[in-house]
Design an enzyme around this catalytic site. Sequence first.
Site, PDB file in Angstrom:
ATOM      1  N   GLU A   1     -69.989  62.638  14.291  1.00  0.00           N
ATOM      2  CA  GLU A   1     -70.606  63.833  14.874  1.00  0.00           C
ATOM      3  C   GLU A   1     -71.617  64.505  13.957  1.00  0.00           C
ATOM      4  O   GLU A   1     -72.552  65.118  14.453  1.00  0.00           O
ATOM      5  CB  GLU A   1     -69.566  64.821  15.406  1.00  0.00           C
ATOM      6  CG  GLU A   1     -68.653  65.428  14.389  1.00  0.00           C
ATOM      7  CD  GLU A   1     -67.632  66.365  15.027  1.00  0.00           C
ATOM      8  OE1 GLU A   1     -67.866  66.897  16.114  1.00  0.00           O
ATOM      9  OE2 GLU A   1     -66.567  66.567  14.404  1.00  0.00           O
TER      10      GLU A   1
ATOM     11  N   ARG B   1     -72.653  77.980  19.054  1.00  0.00           N
ATOM     12  CA  ARG B   1     -72.081  77.504  20.318  1.00  0.00           C
ATOM     13  C   ARG B   1     -73.022  76.565  21.067  1.00  0.00           C
ATOM     14  O   ARG B   1     -72.599  75.771  21.897  1.00  0.00           O
ATOM     15  CB  ARG B   1     -71.772  78.694  21.221  1.00  0.00           C
ATOM     16  CG  ARG B   1     -70.732  79.631  20.677  1.00  0.00           C
ATOM     17  CD  ARG B   1     -70.654  80.847  21.529  1.00  0.00           C
ATOM     18  NE  ARG B   1     -70.192  80.524  22.861  1.00  0.00           N
ATOM     19  CZ  ARG B   1     -68.953  80.659  23.290  1.00  0.00           C
ATOM     20  NH1 ARG B   1     -68.052  81.142  22.491  1.00  0.00           N
ATOM     21  NH2 ARG B   1     -68.614  80.338  24.514  1.00  0.00           N
TER      22      ARG B   1
ATOM     23  N   LYS C   1     -69.966  73.994  19.688  1.00  0.00           N
ATOM     24  CA  LYS C   1     -68.667  74.264  19.092  1.00  0.00           C
ATOM     25  C   LYS C   1     -67.565  74.302  20.147  1.00  0.00           C
ATOM     26  O   LYS C   1     -66.474  73.800  19.943  1.00  0.00           O
ATOM     27  CB  LYS C   1     -68.728  75.598  18.340  1.00  0.00           C
ATOM     28  CG  LYS C   1     -67.431  75.997  17.648  1.00  0.00           C
ATOM     29  CD  LYS C   1     -67.104  75.053  16.520  1.00  0.00           C
ATOM     30  CE  LYS C   1     -65.745  75.315  15.890  1.00  0.00           C
ATOM     31  NZ  LYS C   1     -65.272  74.132  15.146  1.00  0.00           N
TER      32      LYS C   1
ATOM     33  N   TRP D   1     -77.275  75.597  25.687  1.00  0.00           N
ATOM     34  CA  TRP D   1     -76.932  74.194  25.423  1.00  0.00           C
ATOM     35  C   TRP D   1     -77.084  73.507  26.770  1.00  0.00           C
ATOM     36  O   TRP D   1     -76.311  73.753  27.688  1.00  0.00           O
ATOM     37  CB  TRP D   1     -75.494  74.102  24.908  1.00  0.00           C
ATOM     38  CG  TRP D   1     -75.043  72.718  24.544  1.00  0.00           C
ATOM     39  CD1 TRP D   1     -75.188  72.097  23.340  1.00  0.00           C
ATOM     40  CD2 TRP D   1     -74.333  71.797  25.387  1.00  0.00           C
ATOM     41  NE1 TRP D   1     -74.621  70.846  23.383  1.00  0.00           N
ATOM     42  CE2 TRP D   1     -74.091  70.642  24.623  1.00  0.00           C
ATOM     43  CE3 TRP D   1     -73.877  71.826  26.699  1.00  0.00           C
ATOM     44  CZ2 TRP D   1     -73.432  69.529  25.125  1.00  0.00           C
ATOM     45  CZ3 TRP D   1     -73.213  70.720  27.209  1.00  0.00           C
ATOM     46  CH2 TRP D   1     -72.994  69.594  26.427  1.00  0.00           C
TER      47      TRP D   1
ATOM     48  N   GLY E   1     -71.921  77.952  32.139  1.00  0.00           N
ATOM     49  CA  GLY E   1     -71.113  77.247  33.137  1.00  0.00           C
ATOM     50  C   GLY E   1     -72.000  76.334  33.965  1.00  0.00           C
ATOM     51  O   GLY E   1     -73.141  76.049  33.602  1.00  0.00           O
TER      52      GLY E   1
HETATM   53  O1  M6R Z   1     -61.808  74.156  20.702  1.00  0.00           O
HETATM   54  P1  M6R Z   1     -61.096  72.867  20.898  1.00  0.00           P
HETATM   55  O2  M6R Z   1     -60.138  72.544  19.833  1.00  0.00           O
HETATM   56  O3  M6R Z   1     -60.440  72.781  22.269  1.00  0.00           O
HETATM   57  O4  M6R Z   1     -62.239  71.769  20.899  1.00  0.00           O
HETATM   58  C1  M6R Z   1     -61.963  70.440  21.183  1.00  0.00           C
HETATM   59  C2  M6R Z   1     -63.109  69.541  20.787  1.00  0.00           C
HETATM   60  O5  M6R Z   1     -64.265  69.868  21.506  1.00  0.00           O
HETATM   61  C3  M6R Z   1     -63.413  69.639  19.293  1.00  0.00           C
HETATM   62  O6  M6R Z   1     -62.300  69.336  18.517  1.00  0.00           O
HETATM   63  C4  M6R Z   1     -64.562  68.677  18.920  1.00  0.00           C
HETATM   64  O7  M6R Z   1     -64.157  67.353  19.066  1.00  0.00           O
HETATM   65  C5  M6R Z   1     -65.032  68.966  17.487  1.00  0.00           C
HETATM   66  N1  M6R Z   1     -66.459  68.942  17.428  1.00  0.00           N
HETATM   67  C6  M6R Z   1     -64.541  67.978  16.510  1.00  0.00           C
HETATM   68  O8  M6R Z   1     -64.995  68.218  15.224  1.00  0.00           O
END
Ligand code: M6R
Length: 611
Positions: free
Chosen positions: A491, A27, A606, A74, A101
């Site tokens: 990424e 995370r 993540k 993070w 947060g």
């Molecule tokens: O958990 P989520 O699907 O809401 O996350 C959305 C984005 O943060 C997520 O898809 C991000 O772009 C990934 N690292 C893409 O691989």
Amino acid sequence: MCGIVGYIGNKNCVPILINGLKRLEYRGYDSAGIGIVNNGHSDVIKRKGKVSILEKDIEKLNLNSNLGIAHTRWATHGVPNETNAHPHFNSDKSIFVIHNGIIENYQTLRKGLQKFGYQFITQTDSEVIPHLIDSFIKQGYNLFNAVRASLGELEGTYGLAIIYSKEPDKLVVARKGSPLVLGVGDGENFVASDVSAIIAHTKQVVYLEDGEVVEVFKDHFVTKNLDEDGEIEKEVHQISMTLDELDKGGYQHFMLKEIMEQPDSVCNSMRGRILFDEGTAKLGGLENVAKQLAESKRIIISACGTSWHSGMVGEYMLEQFARIPTEVEYASEFRYRNPIVNKDDAILFISQSGETADTLAALREAKIRGALCLGICNVVGSSIARETHGGVYTHAGPEIGVASTKAFTSQLIVLALITLLIARKRDMSLVDGQAIVKELEMLPDKISKILKMNKQIEEIAGKFKDAKNFLYLGRGYNFPVALEGALKLKEISYIHAEGYPAAEMKHGPIALIDDNMPAVFIAPKDSTYEKIISNIEEVRARKGRIIAIASEDDDSIDRLVDYSIKIPDTIRMLMPVLTVIPLQLLAYHIAVKKGLNVDQPRNLAKSVTVE
Ligand code: M6R
């Protein structure tokens, strides 16, 4: 994003917390720390970098305690270093706080506390919290009430876990905007930002809601609202996730494991949801709202990142087959641009984690405006799944690699099922519905066939690993796949990549093409094939290096491109489920060949739980 884990019970909490942190490392991972309380004495250990660094140093100290909290960070406010890592504490180190947060008014609070002599040693927003709690304790509050009083002063979001050496029989947790779960054990209790941190110890969990503050003892817990005194009855949920699902299963990286799992994950997304004889889908989570959904005047899809890309494919599906005007919105933009939302609109929120702060904020805004709000989430019990009026789980299984792979293909399957459900309630014929169902059922085998090309794709990756830029080009349903392919590469390999609708290339990006610029064309044999071949010729004429994802019976494309990856065909709406797989593998192998940390790319987390 950041990860929280806490323990109270009869065991030594240190190994439990360290293992929990390891599970949470995906995370966020720039630093980690642990705080424990033992016989009125407290200890805090923090390290920059990976949990393994913290673990090594903790082992030397031989710590033992029944109460502790731990955190992976993070960074948002303050550089990633040991000082800025959590837990944060008051001046005599009796109060330890870990926080996920952002505290938006921390500057004001900090100045106010400094006037009373509080000294700050970090650059973080979180450090105001232990000092605030300390100031209320000094006024005679006990820990629980001091936490509640402090929360009343905070603006922003938090998932918090707090311990106090003078009240060593409890930990206090609170949630507003950042996920938190309690794990209920036998004579012991756990807290975590994500069930993966506690699954080794208990499968009984309680999901906290925003505004709840909990006093957690070793054999019970008491939940209250921030500003009301009555106890809230909480439901205990049994979760089905297993530890095996959270392991790499022999693969070098979670990302590769998750790519390889797609024949199964896609199958799981469809399981029990297809009614072949009726040529439609059965989606339990939409049963109560299916009629309203099919009659909606407009569908809005709101999401971020990869989920936003799957939403774009969903737009094409819904408009082509359900014939409902559909728009796709970045969740982060939706909330802040005063969107027009009508009562007869349906809004689909797509999120793997179900915790993305931007998507959650957009959902809350849409609910206020009276629209039917539905979720497509992977994580069971996540905030978005719980706060929507209905929805469909993707059932892709836990996705640990930061780069989303199997979650994307499962989202596409769910979007196809929703399209089928609506379209069949509108004007799609039985025969057309059955044709889609048939193609859906064939996808897992076709994915397996593509995965067998792993070696070939790895070789191609070797030729392109030193490229500085990449273009990804596709048309129609494969335009969102071009965006997704480019995102995957960016990424994890840190190579600049852009996705474009292939026809747009001549309106600008073609200026970039020279013999250093690789272009990946998604060019299956569909109704746009001839056009995309012309786009390929345009790149070829400018000496661009070309990789094509093409149909398996397309022999003629080979004379136009440097490398081709041949994949099976399916109907256009489902093609993205297949075309994206080689792009996931290409990005994966390029990053591995560059020696990069594929599962934990720099600067990324993540689940992005801050706006
Ligand atoms: O958990 P989520 O699907 O809401 O996350 C959305 C984005 O943060 C997520 O898809 C991000 O772009 C990934 N690292 C893409 O691989």
